[in-house]
Design an enzyme around this catalytic site. Structure first.
Site: not given
Ligand code: SAJ
Length: 449
Positions: A100, A137, A277
């Site tokens: 999505t 989502t 996401c």
């Molecule tokens: N990021 C930051 N600062 C932070 C945390 C993340 O800049 O403090 C950045 C990361 O570098 C990345 C982006 O944000 O570029 C997203 O990072 P993320 O850790 O959220 O990873 P995702 O996108 O894989 O998010 C997934 C999501 N899972 C689902 O949607 C089922 C999110 O809900 C989770 O919380 C996350 O994983 C997780 O906990 O790692």
């Protein structure tokens, strides 16, 4: 599908056939998880490349955690095809795990949900009462809004031919501690009996809490706001990472101090927010709020802050190189990491891309090294560095993705390969004192120059 009570009993004994539509980074682990839990599984993907790889026991997703768990060819209870028409008639329940994304003008793209739904509904045997569950989502209302017109067009009856429900995926790529078998789930459905039957099914998949939360919209909303909250929290620290250096204060010192408070949630500033996401889901909530005429100013503002980080960092890098005497038009920047997140090979929505584009628009040459990505995954104009020891003559190294391989680099050697040994820690994970001792001139997001 039998009546809900029988469905729950059969879920308990694994005597159900589960279909999964879309074998990507969510669908394939989900299919494997239900197979491991003892169910008969039919996996469907429109991509013949994906079907062929899975049939050979290979991992088409890019998430290394899936590398060794794809069932071998000929495994029992494991059926893979590119056709919903073939798979669906065998299934008591069908889970839809298709992308999505958002369009280039930041609007939700529901075409995959509609297309997958149509393929599934066309294949449902009359009177089978097959349960179809959307896991992708979306924003509140999408499952019904997108699927009900198709169901009516095909002359199918809810409660007779099929039931629809929503159970958001909560999958975290590159994080084995939160795989499909270790995350809590919520289930939305207008029919509580079906909701409870699905609780029985998903309770066989995951060891964590599974609960029926009411109508579809409740479960749809829960998933979206989980990621909206995360985007807003990250935007806060990114905004603070622009304020505090102007006050000659390092934002990381401030955040670490604040994190000593019992309910302060620690986030880390960075070069930007990538993935499929966090930078995407808020636009679903923004769209839904707009549909009903309610402003979503905070959600929108947070997106703007996070989207601005790559260009902000590009401006800082340009100034730093200029101040270090690097001649304009000759500057070369080496990006360490390109993937949106550590330990995964996934460039979707990576901040590295707008960062590179902005640097190149300033006449700055950009090279990139990411051991998790294949060369073809980089955009035009970026010099792909396959072997870091061959990277010569760069003026600024930028840590974009905190891969373990980046942190483990031989910083002394790399410093010697640089024309100007400038390093910018874009994820606040490097030991800048140690780097300084290796001859680097060190800078970082949120740190005073
Ligand atoms: N990021 C930051 N600062 C932070 C945390 C993340 O800049 O403090 C950045 C990361 O570098 C990345 C982006 O944000 O570029 C997203 O990072 P993320 O850790 O959220 O990873 P995702 O996108 O894989 O998010 C997934 C999501 N899972 C689902 O949607 C089922 C999110 O809900 C989770 O919380 C996350 O994983 C997780 O906990 O790692």
């Amino acid at each position: 599908m039998a009546q809900p009570a029988q469905f729950a009993v059969r879920a308990e004994t694994g005597d159900l056939t589960v279909g999964i539509i879309g074998l990507g980074y969510v669908g394939l682990p989900t299919a494997i998880g239900f197979h491991d839990a003892g169910f008969e599984v039919w996996g469907v993907d429109v991509s013949q490349r994906t079907v062929d790889m899975v049939l050979k026991g290979e991992n088409p997703t890019g998430d290394p955690d899936v590398d060794d768990i794809v069932p071998a060819p000929g495994t029992e209870r494991w059926n893979i095809t590119n056709s919903s028409a073939e798979a669906v008639p065998h299934c008591d329940v069908v889970l839809v795990t298709v992308p999505t994304p958002i369009t280039h003008d930041l609007k939700p793209d529901l075409s995959y949900v509609a297309a997958a739904g149509r393929d599934v509904f066309r294949a449902i045997p009359k009177g089978s009462n097959t349960i179809v569950v959307l896991e992708s989502t979306v924003y509140p209302g999408v499952t019904a809004q997108t699927w009900m017109p198709i169901i009516e067009e095909l002359g199918l009856e809810i409660g007779e031919d099929l039931e629809i429900a929503y159970c958001p995926e909560r999958f975290n790529p590159g994080d084995p501690a939160h795989g499909v078998r270790q995350v809590a789930r919520v289930i939305g459905c207008s029919n509580p009996d079906i909701g409870e039957a699905l609780v029985a099914l998903y309770s066989k998949l995951t060891s964590e809490d599974v609960r029926y939360v009411g109508k579809l919209e409740v479960a749809e909303a829960a998933k979206v706001i989980e990621n909206v909250q995360r985007d807003i929290n990250i935007a806060l620290v990114n905004e603070l990472a622009r304020i505090f250096p102007a006050l000659d204060v390092d934002v990381e010192d401030v955040l670490s101090a604040a994190a000593t408070k019992w309910n302060f949630h620690r986030y880390t500033p960075g070069v930007g927010v990538g993935g499929h996401c966090i930078p995407v889901d808020p636009y679903y909530m923004i769209q839904r709020a707009a549909d009903v005429g309610v402003p979503a100013g905070l959600i929108t503002a947070a997106r703007a802050v996070n989207r601005s980080m790559p260009s902000h960092v590009a401006g800082v890098l340009s100034d730093l190189m200029w101040n270090a005497g690097v001649a304009a038009g000759e500057a070369k920047v080496l990006l360490l990491g390109w993937s949106y997140k550590a330990e995964v090979g996934d460039p979707r929505e990576t901040p590295a891309e707008p960062l590179a584009e902005t640097l190149m628009s300033k006449g700055i040459a950009v090279g990139a090294w990411d051991p998790h990505l294949e060369d073809a995954m980089y955009p035009e104009g970026v010099e792909v560095v396959s072997d870091i020891s061959s990277a010569q003559g760069y003026d600024m190294a930028v840590l974009v993705t905190a891969h373990k391989a980046c942190l483990a680099l031989d910083w002394s050697s790399l410093a010697k390969q640089m024309r100007t040994p400038l390093i910018y820690d874009g994820r606040r994970v490097l030991d800048l004192e140690e780097l300084k001792s290796c001859g680097w001139n060190t800078f970082a997001v949120g740190r005073p120059v």
